[in-house]
Scaffold this active site. Structure first.
Site, short mmCIF file in Angstrom:
data_model
loop_
_atom_site.label_atom_id
_atom_site.label_comp_id
_atom_site.label_asym_id
_atom_site.label_seq_id
_atom_site.Cartn_x
_atom_site.Cartn_y
_atom_site.Cartn_z
N GLU A 86 0.80 -1.22 0.00
CA GLU A 86 0.00 0.00 0.00
C GLU A 86 0.83 1.27 0.00
OE1 GLU A 86 -1.02 -2.71 1.61
OE2 GLU A 86 -3.09 -2.99 0.96
N HIS A 116 -11.10 -4.34 10.37
CA HIS A 116 -11.70 -4.07 9.05
C HIS A 116 -12.97 -3.24 9.15
CE1 HIS A 116 -9.07 -7.38 7.79
NE2 HIS A 116 -9.33 -7.08 6.55
#
Ligand SMILES: Cc1ncc(C[n+]2csc(CCOP(=O)(O)OP(=O)(O)O)c2C)c(N)n1
Ligand SMILES: Cc1ncc(C[n+]2csc(CCOP(=O)(O)OP(=O)(O)O)c2C)c(N)n1
Ligand SMILES: [Mg+2]
Ligand SMILES: [Mg+2]
Lengths: 326, 340, 326, 340
Positions: free
Chosen positions: A60, A129
Site C-alpha cells: 500500500e 476491518h
C-alpha cells in the site's frame, strides 16, 4: 433518471472521466482482472485496457506513493485502496507528499490524485476491518475529503474529484456499494464544498453523511411522526472543506443539532462541526450539540455486539429527544 | 564497516572509458562544478554558523563527484529527485546558486520563495524535483514520475538518490518490485557514505554489498567509486542509457564519504580523526585536478583561477541573499490548494 | 527540588524505571551510540548496555512493529521515534496491532509499550518536520496519550507511562527539550488522566498543553495585568482520556474558554475538548469556546512566515478578549 | 506463473528423511489432524452458506500438509503466528475445534469470546498467537515475539506464516533485515499458493523464486513441496532446530495450492476448471493415505474410520456452536484497556 447501484454510479463516473481525459487511469489491488474487490471497476479493464486499469501487488505504501509521483509527473491517477484500514500504510505518501507538494514547491508541482475505497463497518468484519478513519485525512491541510451517501452524489462528486487539480480523498461506505438510487442522466457533476439538505424540517437538524445519512433518509419520516418533531437532514457530502453556511442556516432554523457519525468519537469530524457550530452559532442554539457515534471501542466481531456498537435507532432518537428537551 | 581504503577498489561490471570521450570543455566544466559546489557548501556552513540559515542543514562536501557525474549523464528533460542533502545536486542540475542560497536564507527570491529551506529545494524547469525530508520518501515518488514518463511515451528517465541509511525502508523494496514489474525507466542511486546520521551502516544492516539486493528484483545493478569523477560519469552514463533504451530500472551503489557531520548540528563523534583524514585522502576534487593536469587538459594555475572565481562568487551570493526581501505573509496560504 | 532540563527529566524517568524493571528497554534510531538525536538517552547505553539500549536501522514500521511484538511477548519497550512526523510510517503497528491486541485476544495479550519522541514545530524545519499529529493517536480507542509541558510532568508522566499495562503515546515538544524546571526529588509519579491547574485565575480559562502551555505560563501574569482579566491555565497533560472534571470545574468558575494548540486545527484535540465543554457545560458558558491553532497550512520554512503561522501573542490575546467580550 | 505440475519437483537443500523416524502413532495422528482440518473447513463452508458465520471467512482446504508438518516440528512453548486463513493452523496447534467454531459463530464460548471471528483466532496458552488481518502485519509482530524470547533467554522460537501476496509488503523486508541483524530465533514461512486474492503471483512480482530474496539479508532459506506432509515435516524440523540452535532466522517457501476461493465470497474465476483439477491431483490427504497404506502403517479401512469419526465430530461441533450463548453486552468495553 436511471436507478443505479452505488458501485455502478462510481463506475460510470470513472469511465466517463477516463473517456474524457487520457491522463486519468485507475490503479489498485484487484481493480483490473478481478473487476475490483467490491466490483466497482467491473468491465473497466476490458474497456480501457491494461495501460489504464492496473493491478498492483499488495504494497500500500509503494503503489500509492508511485501513483502520487505519477500525478506530480502529469497524470491523474484514481487510486483504489481496498479499504481505508489498509491505507494507514499509505499515509506517508498522502500526508507528506500529496498534501504538501504544491505548497513545498511554491506551486511548481500539483498532485491531482483521487484516493478512493471502502470505509466503515461492512458487517461482522471485526476490529481491523471496520474503522472509519476519515479524520486522519480531514485533519490535513492540502487535502479535500468527500463522503457521499447516495448513488447520485457518488457519481457527481467522483467526477468533480477526478477533475479537481488537488489531492482528493473519497470515502465509500462498504455497506453502500449495493444501495440503489436515482442518478440524473447525462453529464452530472456535484460541486465540491457544497452540502445538501436531504430532508427539509423545522424542529431539529441532524447532520450526517455516508451510510448513516442513508439510514436517516429511510427513517426520517417515521421518526418525525413518532417523535412529533420535524427532522431536517443535512448532508455535508464534502467533509473538508465544510459547507458551514448550509449547516448554520439549518441551525438558525431549528436551534437544535444532532450529529451522527460512525467512527470512533474522539476528535472525529463531528467534533470539528460541533466546535464550529457553537463558535459561529452560539446564539442560535437552544441546546448543546449532541453527537451519536460508534461506542469508542475496537469493533467486536459478534453480530450480537456489533449492532450495539454502531449508532442505532435507540441512541439517535434519544439524542434527538435530548436536544429537544423531550 | 566498509574501510575507506577500499574506496578505490571495487568490482565493476559496467563499460568503462566513456568519460575519456568527453570534450576538454566538458571536463573543465565538471571540475568547475565540483569546485563551485564545494565553495557553496562552505559558504552555507559559515552562514549557518552566523544564524542566517535556520532549521536542518546538510552539507554535501566530499560527494561532489557523484552529483557532477550524474548530471553530466542526464538530458535536460530528464528528472532528478533526491532527499535533503541537495544544495550541490541542485547546482549540478543547473539551479542557480543564488536561488538556492536565497532559499536557505528564507527569502522571497529563493527557488521556492522561502517555503522550503535547505531540505526542500525544487526547480522543476531545470529538472530538479527536490528536496524530500522523510528518509526513503522520494524513492516511490520518483518511480511515479518514471511511470508518468513511460505512460506519456516520452523518452525521458528519472534518477533518484538516497542514502545508505534509507535502504532498509520498506517503501524502497516495494518500489523496486513495482519498478521491475512495470518496467520503469528509472536509475536508483544509493550514495553509500557509510553513515545514516551517527549510525555506521554495518551496525544496522545485513545488506552487504547494498546493490546486490537488486538481484532479487531482477534489476540490473553495480557499484562504483563515487569519489572518482570519471568512474562516476562512466557508471551514470551507462545506467542512464540502459534505463532509457530498455525502459528498465537500474540500481547503482556509489561508494563515497561525507567530510562533514550529518547536519550542521552533528559534531560527528562516531568517526575518529584518523578515519576522517583517511577518507579525505580520497577527496574527489584534488584527484580530478591532478588528472586534468597530468593529461595536459589544463594547468594548476588555471585550476587555481577557477577556485578563486568560485570563492569570489560565493561572497557575492551571500551578500545578495542577505539583502533579498522576506516573503510576503500572503504566501502562507497561497499554495495550500491549487487555485481554480 | 532540583532544576532539570526537560530532556534530563525524561532520561531520569527512563533510567529509574529500567533499574526497577528488567523488562524495560529502549529502542530507536540513534538512541544508543549517538545518545539520542535530541540527547534524551545520553549515557544510557553506557549504563544499561547493548541489550537494553538498542539502535535501529531507519525502518519506522519495522522496528516499531517488532517492539510492539516484543511487548506482546512480555517485554516493556520504550520506543523512541525521532519525530512523530516519521511515525506516520509506524501507524499500522500502533493502530492495528498495539491498540487492538488486548481486545482482539479477549484479554489474553496486552501491549505495554511507550512510544515517545518529538512533536511540534522545532524552529524553521518546514512542512514535513513541523507537524503536531496528536489526533492520529487520540482518535484511537485502546491508546493512552500524554503530552507534558514541564520537566516535572515529563518525568512523572513518563514513569507512570512505563508502568502502565497499556500502549501509551508520549509527545515531547521539540522546542521543550532544553527547557528548565523544578523536578521533585525522589520517586516522582504523575497520575495518568489527571490534569493540572498551572495558574489559578477567575475570569477566563485557557486550556493548553506542551510548548503552548509553557509559553502561557511565562506570559500569564503579564497578560492578566495587561488585559485586566485573571487568567486560569488548565493543562490536561493527558490528552486521552481527558480530565473533563477538572476542565469543567474551571469552566464553572470562569464561564469563558480559550483553547490554544499548535497543530492543524481541523478535528484536532481542541475540537474534542470544545465539543465536550459545550455539551456538558452548555449552561456554564458565557461565550462560545474559542480556539487558537496554527494557521491551517503546511508549515513554511522562512522564519518570517513560521512565526505568523504558529499561535502567537496577538492571536491568543484577541481570543481572550473575544470570549470576554472586551 | 508457477505450473502446479511443478509442485512435486523442487530443489531441496535441507536434510531429508527425518519424517521417517517418526513413530507410527505420530504419523497416524498427523493424518487424523489433516482430515479433521479438512472436515472442519467443509463444515465451516456449509455454516457460512447458511448465514451462521459472518464477515470474511477464508478456508485452508488444500494446505493441510503445511499446518500439520509445522505443528509437529514445534514445541508447545514455541509461538506460532499467522494471518487470517487460520482455522486449520489453530487446530494443528491444539486449539479445540469447538472453541474455534464457537468463535466463528460469534458466541461467548469462542476462543476469544466472540470478539474476533474467523480472522482473529487466538489461544495464547496453546501457543497460537493469531489471527491478524492486515496483509504482512503479523511478520514484524512475530519478530518482536522472537525478540522477547531471546531477551528473556528462553529457548523458544517463533514461527510466522504469510502468503505469496504478502511478500511485497515493505514491512516484511524491514523485518528480514532486523531479524538478521539482531539474530532472532524465527522461522518465516511463505505459503505460496500462487494467488493473493484473484491475482496470480507472477503478474505482480519480480521475486522468483520467493525464498531467494533472503540471500540479500544473509538468511538461510529453502523451498519445499507443501502438498507433501513428509517433505513438509522435514523442512520444518530442520528450520526449527536451526533457528533454535543458532538464534537465527530461516525463510521457508512452501509451494502449495488452495482448492477453494480466496474467501467465501470469491467465485474464483481466475482459475480454469482444468487448472484447479490439476492442482487437486496433488491433494495432500490421499497422497499421505496412500503412503501410510503402502508402508503398512495402517489400512484403508482404518483411515476411512478416521474420516467417519471426523465427520461425525463436526456435526456435533456445529450443533454445539449453534446452541452456545451470545456474548454479554458488557464484553464490548471490557478489554479496550487493561484494567488496573
Ligand atoms: C522517515 C524518517 N526517519 C528518520 C529521519 C531522520 N533522519 C534524517 S536523515 C537520517 C539519516 C539518513 O542517512 P542516509 O540515508 O545514509 O543519508 P545521508 O544523510 O548519509 O546522506 C535520519 C535518520 C527522517 N528524516 N525520516
Ligand atoms: C494491508 C492489507 N492490504 C490488503 C488486504 C486485503 N487482502 C486480504 S487477503 C489478501 C490476499 C493475500 O494473499 P496471500 O498473502 O497470498 O494469502 P492467501 O490468501 O493466499 O492465504 C488481500 C489483498 C488486507 N487485508 N490488508
Ligand atoms: Mg549515509
Ligand atoms: Mg496466496
Amino acid at each position: 433518471m436511471a436507478q443505479l447501484l452505488f458501485r455502478d454510479a462510481l463506475n460510470q463516473a470513472m469511465s466517463e472521466e477516463m473517456e474524457r481525459d487520457s491522463r486519468v487511469y485507475l490503479v489498485g489491488e484487484e481493480v483490473a482482472q478481478y473487476d475490483g474487490a467490491y466490483k466497482v471497476s467491473q468491465g473497466m479493464l476490458a474497456r480501457f485496457g491494461e495501460k489504464r486499469v492496473i493491478d498492483t501487488p499488495i504494497a500500500e505504501l509503494g503503489f500509492v506513493a508511485v501513483a502520487v509521483g505519477s500525478a506530480l509527473g502529469g497524470l491523474r491517477p484514481i487510486i483504489e485502496v481496498m479499504t481505508y484500514n489498509f491505507a494507514i500504510l499509505s499515509l506517508d505518501a498522502i500526508i507528506n507528499t500529496a498534501a504538501k507538494a504544491h505548497q513545498m514547491t511554491a506551486g511548481q508541482l500539483s498532485c491531482p490524485i483521487v484516493l478512493r475505497g471502502a470505509t466503515g463497518a461492512g458487517g461482522a468484519l471485526a476490529a481491523q476491518h471496520s474503522q472509519s478513519l476519515e479524520s486522519q485525512y480531514t485533519h490535513i491541510p492540502g487535502l479535500i475529503c468527500l463522503s457521499p451517501s447516495t448513488p447520485a452524489d457518488a457519481k457527481g462528486l467522483l467526477k468533480s474529484a477526478i477533475r479537481d487539480p488537488n489531492p482528493v480523498i473519497f470515502f465509500e461506505h462498504e455497506a453502500l456499494y449495493s444501495a440503489k438510487g436515482e442518478v440524473p442522466d447525462g453529464e452530472h457533476l456535484v460541486p465540491i464544498g457544497k452540502g445538501d439538505i436531504k430532508r427539509e424540517g423545522s424542529d431539529v437538524t441532524i447532520i450526517a453523511w455516508s451510510r448513516q445519512m442513508k439510514q436517516l433518509i429511510e427513517q426520517a419520516d417515521a421518526w418525525s411522526e413518532e417523535l412529533g418533531l420535524d427532522i431536517e437532514l443535512v448532508d455535508p457530502r464534502t467533509l473538508r472543506p465544510l459547507d458551514m453556511e448550509l449547516i448554520l442556516a439549518s441551525v438558525k432554523k431549528t436551534g437544535r443539532v444532532v450529529i451522527v457519525e460512525e467512527g470512533f468519537q474522539f476528535n472525529h469530524v463531528g467534533a470539528e462541526i460541533a466546535y464550529r457550530i457553537q463558535r459561529d452559532g452560539f446564539d442560535l442554539l437552544d441546546a448543546p450539540v449532541e453527537r451519536v457515534t460508534s461506542i469508542d471501542v475496537p469493533m467486536p466481531y459478534s453480530p450480537a455486539l456489533e449492532k450495539l456498537v454502531l449508532p442505532n435507532a435507540d441512541r439517535i432518537k434519544a439524542a434527538i429527544r435530548a436536544v429537544c428537551y423531550k | 564497516m566498509k574501510q575507506t581504503s577500499q574506496l578505490g577498489a571495487h568490482a565493476h561490471n559496467f563499460p568503462r572509458g566513456r568519460a575519456a570521450e568527453l570534450p576538454k570543455e566538458t571536463l573543465l566544466k565538471m571540475y568547475r562544478d565540483m569546485v563551485e559546489q564545494r565553495r557553496f557548501e562552505e559558504a552555507t556552513g559559515r552562514a549557518y554558523g552566523l544564524g542566517k540559515i535556520m532549521g536542518f542543514c546538510h552539507l554535501y562536501i566530499g560527494q561532489e563527484a557523484i552529483s557532477v557525474g550524474a548530471a553530466a549523464a542526464l538530458r535536460p528533460s530528464d528528472v532528478m529527485m533526491s532527499a535533503y542533502r541537495i544544495h550541490a545536486q541542485a547546482m549540478a542540475r543547473g539551479v542557480p546558486p543564488q536561488a538556492i542560497m536565497d532559499e536557505l536564507f528564507g527569502k522571497a527570491t529563493g527557488c521556492v520563495q522561502g517555503l522550503g529551506g535547505s531540505m526542500h529545494i525544487f526547480d522543476i524547469a531545470k529538472g530538479f524535483w527536490g528536496g524530500w525530508g522523510l528518509v526513503g520518501q522520494q524513492v516511490p515518488t520518483a518511480a511515479g514520475v518514471a511511470f508518468a514518463q513511460k505512460y506519456q511515451s516520452t523518452s525521458n528517465i528519472t534518477m533518484v538518490f538516497f542514502g545508505d541509511g534509507a535502504v532498509h525502508q520498506g517503501a524502497i523494496h516495494e518500489t523496486f518490485n513495482l519498478a521491475s514489474v512495470w518496467g520503469l525507466p528509472i536509475v536508483f542511486v544509493v550514495e553509500n557514505n557509510q553513515y545514516g546520521m551517527g549510525t555506521a551502516l554495518s551496525r544496522v544492516s545485513s545488506l552487504e554489498p547494498l546493490h546486490e539486493m537488486a538481484d532479487a528484483y531482477k534489476i540490473r545493478h553495480y557499484e562504483f567509486n563515487g569519489m572518482d569523477l570519471l568512474e562516476s560519469y562512466d557508471a551514470f552514463a551507462d545506467a542512464v542509457d540502459y534505463a532509457r533504451e530498455h525502459s528498465r530500472p537500474v540500481y547503482l551503489e556509489a561508494h563515497c564519504s561525507r567530510f562533514r557531520g550529518h547536519s550542521m548540528s552533528d559534531p560527528g563523534k562516531y568517526r575518529t580523526k584518523d578515519q576522517l583524514e583517511e577518507e579525505k585522502a580520497h577527496d574527489p576534487i584534488p584527484g580530478f585536478a591532478a588528472f586534468l593536469v597530468d593529461c595536459g587538459v589544463t594547468t594548476h594555475e588555471a585550476l587555481e583561477a577557477i577556485d578563486e572565481t568560485a570563492k569570489a562568487g560565493m561572497k557575492l551570493i551571500l551578500e545578495r541573499a542577505e539583502a533579498a526581501p522576506w516573503p510576503d505573509p500572503e504566501l502562507i496560504s497561497k499554495y495550500v490548494l491549487v487555485s481554480p
